[in-house]
Design a protein around this motif. Structure first.
Motif, PDB file in Angstrom:
ATOM      1  N   THR A 156      -6.832 -10.562   0.278  1.00 40.72           N
ATOM      2  CA  THR A 156      -7.257  -9.102  -0.490  1.00 40.72           C
ATOM      3  C   THR A 156      -8.309  -9.535  -1.583  1.00 40.72           C
ATOM      4  O   THR A 156      -8.016 -10.283  -2.280  1.00 40.72           O
ATOM      5  CB  THR A 156      -6.054  -8.468  -0.905  1.00 40.72           C
ATOM      6  OG1 THR A 156      -6.667  -6.986  -1.504  1.00 40.72           O
ATOM      7  CG2 THR A 156      -5.292  -8.851  -1.728  1.00 40.72           C
ATOM      8  N   HIS A 185       0.739  -1.215  -0.200  1.00 36.86           N
ATOM      9  CA  HIS A 185      -0.162  -0.147   0.012  1.00 36.86           C
ATOM     10  C   HIS A 185       0.808   1.341  -0.069  1.00 36.86           C
ATOM     11  O   HIS A 185       0.506   2.266   0.340  1.00 36.86           O
ATOM     12  CB  HIS A 185      -0.934   0.111   1.296  1.00 36.86           C
ATOM     13  CG  HIS A 185      -2.329  -0.880   1.159  1.00 36.86           C
ATOM     14  ND1 HIS A 185      -3.080  -0.659   0.076  1.00 36.86           N
ATOM     15  CD2 HIS A 185      -2.278  -2.214   1.666  1.00 36.86           C
ATOM     16  CE1 HIS A 185      -3.985  -1.786   0.198  1.00 36.86           C
ATOM     17  NE2 HIS A 185      -3.706  -2.446   1.245  1.00 36.86           N
ATOM     18  N   VAL A 220      -6.495   3.442   3.987  1.00 41.21           N
ATOM     19  CA  VAL A 220      -6.232   2.042   3.839  1.00 41.21           C
ATOM     20  C   VAL A 220      -6.577   1.384   5.100  1.00 41.21           C
ATOM     21  O   VAL A 220      -6.230   1.891   6.121  1.00 41.21           O
ATOM     22  CB  VAL A 220      -4.969   1.725   3.501  1.00 41.21           C
ATOM     23  CG1 VAL A 220      -4.558   0.155   3.650  1.00 41.21           C
ATOM     24  CG2 VAL A 220      -4.638   2.338   1.874  1.00 41.21           C
ATOM     25  N   GLY A 230     -10.497  -5.284   4.816  1.00 42.72           N
ATOM     26  CA  GLY A 230      -9.566  -4.467   3.980  1.00 42.72           C
ATOM     27  C   GLY A 230      -8.317  -5.604   3.700  1.00 42.72           C
ATOM     28  O   GLY A 230      -8.901  -6.265   3.055  1.00 42.72           O
ATOM     29  N   THR A 231      -7.068  -5.258   3.779  1.00 39.72           N
ATOM     30  CA  THR A 231      -6.083  -6.094   3.312  1.00 39.72           C
ATOM     31  C   THR A 231      -5.991  -6.942   4.650  1.00 39.72           C
ATOM     32  O   THR A 231      -5.480  -6.250   5.541  1.00 39.72           O
ATOM     33  CB  THR A 231      -4.661  -5.396   3.051  1.00 39.72           C
ATOM     34  OG1 THR A 231      -5.211  -4.669   1.976  1.00 39.72           O
ATOM     35  CG2 THR A 231      -3.802  -6.434   2.598  1.00 39.72           C
ATOM     36  N   ALA A 237      -3.089   4.838   7.222  1.00 40.47           N
ATOM     37  CA  ALA A 237      -3.567   3.395   7.238  1.00 40.47           C
ATOM     38  C   ALA A 237      -4.282   3.580   8.656  1.00 40.47           C
ATOM     39  O   ALA A 237      -3.572   4.047   9.641  1.00 40.47           O
ATOM     40  CB  ALA A 237      -2.802   2.323   6.841  1.00 40.47           C
TER      41      ALA A 237
END
Ligand SMILES: Cc1ncc(COP(=O)(O)O)c(C=O)c1O
Length: 358
Positions: A191, A65, A147, A169-170, A121
């Motif tokens: 993801t 990211h 993020v 999210g991730t 994030a």
């Protein structure tokens, strides 16, 4: 001794490892791919990328990211050190937000006031097997274009309003031997984003898109097929392991007296990576010693919140007060809840805790 954790290795894991050893492909290969596909399906996401550990899964996710020097990442201080250290590795700075005392997870009501122009994030940690309160976290992330990287290293299979953690999210997971499922060492990133997935795969393998052409800095954070074979066999047992942990937890919550048992907010499925009680009136350490003397293992996860760890205070200059995290660190005690416990073990644990607290 009733141990705090016990990896469950059956004939399936042993057979799977032998097959890999006989196959001639022992580093990253077809088992890693199969493990990734099965894990993505379990989480309900498009992609899973296996790594060498939960720590490297976090590190790679942050890099994918483009988080780095000068950035800030909001996270919980009441966690294993890797949640925050992975941010430090990138050159970014963790900004700690205190926890909700009921769940031990980041308090979403405190996040918004810590957002600055440098924030990139939010990294919520689903601690002990319980999902964070994801609706408010996701809505803050949307509002401020942030993020979300979930540290789900302790929460394989846990759900929030029917959705698996790692699908918001991730997601990042660990397969360390104490976890709900293990691959001895290992990690996984989850993801739905094709580009993030591709970037994670490249960073995992020395920044290599074409063989021996390196357009960016990467690492060797690969998982081996030996580890993936164990992980894949374990993944097939995840539902059973989690159900057994939940049954053990229910027995404790009904029978323990004089301590604060875990609370599960509506709409969340707790998978009890840890069964963590609060011991009031400064008696936590004495209870732990008493249990040890009577053959019951226990552990303090975690005795020092990250913002008070020496490296963070002395080297990084953190001087922040986060009272709920500090109080939790002084009161929590995790009891054995793993699937290998017999009913007699469960009764012994309850009896010993209750006789001490009486
Ligand atoms: C909350 C949390 N984050 C990150 C990690 C790091 O995982 P690993 O030990 O696989 O590197 C762990 C596991 O120990 C963890 O519990």
């Amino acid at each position: 001794m009733i141990n705090i954790a016990k990896p469950q290795m059956g004939p399936e894991e042993k057979q799977a490892v032998l097959e890999v050893l006989d196959s001639g492909i022992i580093a990253q290969g077809p088992r890693v791919k199969a493990f990734e596909e099965a894990f993505a399906a379990m989480c309900g996401v498009k992609h899973a990328i296996a790594t060498s550990s939960g720590t490297t899964a976090l590190h790679v996710s942050l890099l994918a990211h483009k988080i780095g020097t000068g950035d800030e990442v909001i996270t919980s201080p009441f966690t294993f050190i890797a949640s925050a250290n992975s941010v430090i590795y990138t050159g970014a700075r963790p900004v700690f937000v205190d926890i909700d005392p009921m769940t031990f997870n980041i308090d979403p009501g405190l996040i918004e006031s810590t957002i600055t122009p440098r924030t990139r994030a939010i990294l919520p940690v689903h601690l002990f097997g319980l999902s964070c309160d994801m609706d408010p976290i996701m809505s803050i992330a949307r509002k401020y274009n942030q993020v979300v990287i979930e540290d789900a290293c302790q929460s394989h299979g846990a759900t929030y309003k029917g959705r698996r953690v790692g699908s918001f999210g991730t997601g990042t997971f660990s397969f360390y031997p104490t976890k709900n499922i293990t691959s001895a060492e290992g990690g996984m990133i989850t993801t739905d984003d094709d580009q993030v997935a591709e970037e994670c795969r490249v960073i995992r393998q020395h920044g290599m898109r074409r063989r021996y052409y390196h357009d960016e800095l990467g690492f060797n954070f690969r998982m081996t097929d030996v580890h993936a074979a164990i992980g894949l066999a374990q993944l097939k047992k995840l539902e059973y392991f989690n159900r057994t942990r939940q049954e053990n937890a229910r027995f404790f919550s009904i029978n323990l007296k004089g301590v604060v048992v875990p609370q599960v907010p509506q709409g969340r499925e707790h998978v009890y990576h840890q069964y963590t009680i609060r011991v009031p009136n400064g008696r936590r350490d004495a209870l732990r010693t008493y249990l040890q003397e009577h053959g019951v293992g226990s552990e303090v996860y975690y005795p020092v919140p990250v913002h008070q760890q020496t490296y963070y205070t002395q080297e990084l200059g953190y001087q922040v007060s986060l009272p709920e995290s500090e109080r939790a660190a002084a009161e929590v005690l995790s009891l054995p809840v793993h699937p290998a416990l017999s009913h007699a073990d469960l009764e012994t644990i309850v009896t010993r805790v209750n006789e001490f607290m009486a």
